[in-house]
Design an enzyme around this catalytic site. Sequence first.
Site, PDB file in Angstrom:
ATOM      1  N   ARG A 228      16.188  46.217  12.767  1.00  0.00           N
ATOM      2  CA  ARG A 228      16.968  45.735  13.904  1.00  0.00           C
ATOM      3  C   ARG A 228      17.352  46.917  14.785  1.00  0.00           C
ATOM      4  O   ARG A 228      18.479  47.380  14.771  1.00  0.00           O
ATOM      5  CB  ARG A 228      18.208  45.048  13.369  1.00  0.00           C
ATOM      6  CG  ARG A 228      18.665  43.911  14.262  1.00  0.00           C
ATOM      7  CD  ARG A 228      19.713  43.114  13.585  1.00  0.00           C
ATOM      8  NE  ARG A 228      20.689  43.979  12.899  1.00  0.00           N
ATOM      9  CZ  ARG A 228      21.683  43.522  12.161  1.00  0.00           C
ATOM     10  NH1 ARG A 228      21.837  42.250  11.978  1.00  0.00           N
ATOM     11  NH2 ARG A 228      22.529  44.345  11.574  1.00  0.00           N
TER      12      ARG A 228
ATOM     13  N   LYS B 142       7.684  59.783 -12.050  1.00  0.00           N
ATOM     14  CA  LYS B 142       7.889  61.214 -12.296  1.00  0.00           C
ATOM     15  C   LYS B 142       6.865  61.714 -13.311  1.00  0.00           C
ATOM     16  O   LYS B 142       6.613  61.071 -14.328  1.00  0.00           O
ATOM     17  CB  LYS B 142       9.314  61.469 -12.816  1.00  0.00           C
ATOM     18  CG  LYS B 142      10.389  61.196 -11.747  1.00  0.00           C
ATOM     19  CD  LYS B 142      11.780  61.511 -12.288  1.00  0.00           C
ATOM     20  CE  LYS B 142      12.869  60.997 -11.358  1.00  0.00           C
ATOM     21  NZ  LYS B 142      13.305  61.935 -10.334  1.00  0.00           N
TER      22      LYS B 142
ATOM     23  N   GLU C 143      24.145  63.464 -13.180  1.00  0.00           N
ATOM     24  CA  GLU C 143      24.069  63.890 -11.782  1.00  0.00           C
ATOM     25  C   GLU C 143      25.325  64.656 -11.442  1.00  0.00           C
ATOM     26  O   GLU C 143      26.409  64.325 -11.935  1.00  0.00           O
ATOM     27  CB  GLU C 143      23.954  62.668 -10.872  1.00  0.00           C
ATOM     28  CG  GLU C 143      22.661  61.903 -11.065  1.00  0.00           C
ATOM     29  CD  GLU C 143      22.554  60.770 -10.054  1.00  0.00           C
ATOM     30  OE1 GLU C 143      21.893  60.968  -9.038  1.00  0.00           O
ATOM     31  OE2 GLU C 143      23.146  59.708 -10.286  1.00  0.00           O
TER      32      GLU C 143
ATOM     33  N   HIS D  93      16.072  52.822 -15.226  1.00  0.00           N
ATOM     34  CA  HIS D  93      15.501  54.125 -15.587  1.00  0.00           C
ATOM     35  C   HIS D  93      15.663  54.459 -17.082  1.00  0.00           C
ATOM     36  O   HIS D  93      14.706  54.833 -17.751  1.00  0.00           O
ATOM     37  CB  HIS D  93      16.155  55.254 -14.783  1.00  0.00           C
ATOM     38  CG  HIS D  93      16.174  55.021 -13.296  1.00  0.00           C
ATOM     39  ND1 HIS D  93      15.170  54.360 -12.635  1.00  0.00           N
ATOM     40  CD2 HIS D  93      17.060  55.388 -12.341  1.00  0.00           C
ATOM     41  CE1 HIS D  93      15.450  54.331 -11.338  1.00  0.00           C
ATOM     42  NE2 HIS D  93      16.588  54.931 -11.131  1.00  0.00           N
TER      43      HIS D  93
ATOM     44  N   LYS E 162      27.845  60.173 -12.746  1.00  0.00           N
ATOM     45  CA  LYS E 162      27.901  60.934 -11.496  1.00  0.00           C
ATOM     46  C   LYS E 162      29.006  61.976 -11.643  1.00  0.00           C
ATOM     47  O   LYS E 162      29.929  61.807 -12.433  1.00  0.00           O
ATOM     48  CB  LYS E 162      28.208  60.006 -10.331  1.00  0.00           C
ATOM     49  CG  LYS E 162      27.140  58.919 -10.161  1.00  0.00           C
ATOM     50  CD  LYS E 162      26.684  58.799  -8.724  1.00  0.00           C
ATOM     51  CE  LYS E 162      25.643  57.725  -8.546  1.00  0.00           C
ATOM     52  NZ  LYS E 162      24.294  58.222  -8.297  1.00  0.00           N
TER      53      LYS E 162
HETATM   54  C1  BG6 Z   1      18.623  55.864  -8.162  1.00  0.00           C
HETATM   55  C2  BG6 Z   1      20.082  55.498  -8.257  1.00  0.00           C
HETATM   56  O1  BG6 Z   1      17.833  54.874  -8.729  1.00  0.00           O
HETATM   57  O2  BG6 Z   1      18.389  57.089  -8.812  1.00  0.00           O
HETATM   58  C3  BG6 Z   1      20.951  56.602  -7.717  1.00  0.00           C
HETATM   59  O3  BG6 Z   1      20.328  54.303  -7.529  1.00  0.00           O
HETATM   60  C4  BG6 Z   1      20.599  57.927  -8.352  1.00  0.00           C
HETATM   61  O4  BG6 Z   1      22.328  56.309  -7.916  1.00  0.00           O
HETATM   62  C5  BG6 Z   1      19.098  58.173  -8.267  1.00  0.00           C
HETATM   63  O5  BG6 Z   1      21.307  58.946  -7.676  1.00  0.00           O
HETATM   64  C6  BG6 Z   1      18.707  59.439  -8.998  1.00  0.00           C
HETATM   65  O6  BG6 Z   1      17.344  59.697  -8.799  1.00  0.00           O
HETATM   66  P1  BG6 Z   1      16.744  61.127  -9.109  1.00  0.00           P
HETATM   67  O7  BG6 Z   1      15.283  60.970  -8.900  1.00  0.00           O
HETATM   68  O8  BG6 Z   1      17.403  62.083  -8.138  1.00  0.00           O
HETATM   69  O9  BG6 Z   1      17.122  61.456 -10.506  1.00  0.00           O
END
Ligand code: BG6
Length: 537
Positions: free
Chosen positions: A92, A233, A267, A291, A389
């Site tokens: 949009r 990956k 993270e 994941h 996180k």
């Molecule tokens: C995503 C999540 O699937 O993966 C995010 O929604 C996360 O919250 C991200 O930060 C991390 O991906 P990577 O490849 O940086 O480990």
Amino acid sequence: MSEQNMAQGAAPAESTLVLEAALTPPDSGSSAWDNPLRDPRDRRLPRIAGPSGLVIFGVTGDLSRKKLMPAVYDLANRGLLPPGFSLVGFARRDWADQDFAQVVHDAVREHARTPFREEVWQQLVEGMRFIPGDFDDDTAFKQLKSAVDELDASRGTSGNYAFYLSVPPKFFPKVVQQLKKHGLADAPEGSWRRAVIEKPFGHDLASARELNRIVHEVFEPDQVFRIDHYLGKETVQNILALRFANQMYEPIWNRSFVDHVQITMAEDIGIGGRAGYYDGIGAARDVIQNHLLQLMALTAMEEPIAFDAGSLVTEKMKVLKSVKLPEDLGAHTVRGQYAAAWQGGEKVRGYLQEEGIDPASTTDTYAAIKLEVDNRRWAGVPFYLRTGKRLGRRVTEIAVVFQRAPHSPFDTTATEELGQNAIVIRVQPDEGMTVRFGSKVPGTSMEIRDVTMDFAYGESFTESSPEAYERLILDVLLGDANLFPRTEEVEESWRILDPIEEYWATHGKPAQYASGSWGPGEADEMLARDGRSWRRP
Ligand code: BG6
């Protein structure tokens, strides 16, 4: 010659023939592709997409700018896209084709992995189109149909299109119905149409089933590619290589030798500008459901009979179906929320103070759970999964921790500093593998201490790893579904997570943990109760 073939040191005469064959896409029907020297199972050859185009819905979003657009350019730069490849953006915005091209250009300049080459860009930009409109705007979808037909004629895309839904799930029904209504979902004779779907695949089992039902009303299962970018990956794919291309790991990869498995995805960042997506979803739904359970399935599964999508899903499904939750979810699961603290010299906000977050939110930014795989290979071996996180550092790894030797001829004082043997698959950022074992400390006494042996991708291979999205977009264009979770895997993963989420929803609040730490103390207690401790990667 491709980097890959150069690295393999293929003989010049043969490699020229092989490359000619490889450069001719399978869909072209050319006899060069049938070159008898080419073994169709030879996956070392560059796999090049045939004539095709990609339509991205939600093209103005972060994912598109940071990952999808750069990945398309990197693929083009590596010579893996066909010359007439076309990229169509739908959003949009009141943009013309040139405005869209400028956005892609800036995204590529900022985020692409490979160097910018003007000639590659020029070829790509000629195939870029932009369709302005809402998802319920019939005129816009008619324009999209015309754009696709025009590109077929001008760029030779042959009717082969992938539709990438980089949009929140609430828009899936509308977009797939519009594709159907405007004749975009049905492939013309001899060509293909595919739908690429980003997570989250639902919020729980019931909503995932509903989403799947809606998507499958329009697309056949083999037309749907669900992205779990962890499967793209290199290090994740290497789990299978490590286990099934070697002889030395499999014999000890079971309950007779393994004490437990720890899968960590940590993270150091917070939620950034993603409050709207994240709040109400949380760490477990965001990354454990997809994941981490995929990493666990690859770590625990039996050898597939072949490296193809059907065989892989069969084995992964057996693991997911065997997963057993602990009876006492209070003792064996933990959730947390990051609190304000100093992290790396910076004072960061707590989750509840982040912009757009309800100060009373109970969304988890940290989750740790204990699972068991109830089968003959793994009975009694806990799999601990954790993610968070604003933890100490960014690291994803799978640690297979072994039992102690059943007997030691050495004095206990000599082995005081000896830990448990471990094989650690380092998914990121320092991609590779570590084996930890005991070794004699040099000197006159018999003292034994842990040492490590390392394999690092960066040192062993000259070519750098492609980004996950490069690999996955190429696979979509090639129709290779090996690295995409199927409907049943998604649903089975929700079956595992739902009871935990339900338990959390009715039992208190997440524990607070300081940003920059390794999560709430409750998570340490959770392992201590089992006589174990988390690794500090
Ligand atoms: C995503 C999540 O699937 O993966 C995010 O929604 C996360 O919250 C991200 O930060 C991390 O991906 P990577 O490849 O940086 O480990």
